[in-house]
Design an enzyme around this catalytic site. Structure first.
Site, short mmCIF file in Angstrom:
data_model
loop_
_atom_site.label_atom_id
_atom_site.label_comp_id
_atom_site.label_asym_id
_atom_site.label_seq_id
_atom_site.Cartn_x
_atom_site.Cartn_y
_atom_site.Cartn_z
CD GLU A 121 42.21 46.19 38.88
OE1 GLU A 121 42.38 46.92 39.60
OE2 GLU A 121 42.03 44.80 39.09
CD GLU A 141 37.02 45.70 41.44
OE1 GLU A 141 37.80 45.13 40.90
OE2 GLU A 141 36.13 46.67 41.01
#
Length: 267
Positions: A121, A141
């Protein structure tokens, strides 16, 4: 941020990373330093944001590089930290990770090995991603019963589209550096031994342009990402018009006609 504030921030002891400023090269490196996996802690995200803001205000820095020690960029965040953090703190994670995108200066991510979760990210929030052939990008995730929480799926979808984003996010799939280049995630994919030299070359290339034109281009492109085409073209025209009045534009034109290298000052 004043010069004193900048110096105070950069003189701090950081959690899991260090900052290296090379005044002669007009370059600053933010180096993740918790090998072998360079796990990014919750407090570290706040500190990274402050450092990006300080380097943005640093008059001697033209280009910022985000890189890491060891064979992996980052395996992601501290999982235990998510369970311990307050909802208010967690709600600020995306804002911290967006610091490279908000920074007015060019930011390069030099990726190798695992570039997972928040490591990916952060890299997606940078302007350029140079991947070594060992790089593996992933947003894993789903394996924790979660989704990316710091802009990962949103930024990725802008780059590679909905189908490929679902492939990576909903299936927690990893992709290598060569595939990332083919999909438009990476700017370059180089042999692992050449990651440093490729990063150095891009820094030098970016330093050769007008700082004012670079700042304007980054802001314009970021702001126009969601704008209708007609609005984007209008904004581009306004920015072009303002740059025509700059000293850097005059220097660029004069250098072109004189067949010499332009010396830009950012004004």
């Amino acid at each position: 941020m004043t010069t004193s504030d900048v110096n105070t921030v950069l003189a701090s002891d950081f959690d899991g990373f260090r900052v290296q400023v090379d005044a002669e090269a007009e370059r600053a490196d933010i180096i993740l330093g918790r090998p072998p996996l360079n796990v990014i802690s919750m407090p570290q995200r706040d500190e990274l944001r402050r450092v990006f803001e300080a380097l943005d205000a640093h008059d001697g820095v033209r280009v910022i590089v985000l890189r890491a020690e060891g064979e992996h960029f980052s395996s992601g965040g501290d999982i235990k930290g998510f369970l311990e953090a307050s909802p208010e703190h967690v709600s600020k994670l995306a804002d911290n990770v967006a610091a490279p995108a908000r920074c007015s200066k060019p930011v390069i991510a030099a990726n190798r090995g695992y570039t997972f979760g928040v490591g990916f990210e952060l890299s997606l929030a940078c302007d350029f991603r140079i991947a070594s052939e060992t790089t593996l990008y992933a947003l894993p995730e789903q394996k924790l019963g979660q989704i990316p929480g710091s802009g990962g799926s949103a930024r990725l979808q802008k780059i590679i589209g909905i189908a490929r984003t679902k492939h990576m996010v909903m299936r927690a799939k990893r992709i290598g550096g060569a595939q990332a280049l083919a999909w438009g995630i990476a700017t370059e994919c180089v042999p692992d031994a050449e990651l440093g030299s490729a990063t150095d070359a891009l820094v030098e290339e970016l330093r050769g342009f007008s700082p004012l034109a670079q700042r304007t281009a980054k802001r314009l492109i970021n702001d126009n990402e969601d704008a209708p085409l007609s609005v984007a073209i209008e904004m581009e025209g306004h920015c072009y018009s303002r740059l025509r009045a700059s000293s850097d534009f005059r220097e660029g034109v004069e250098a072109f006609h004189a067949k010499r290298r332009a010396v830009f000052t950012g004004k």
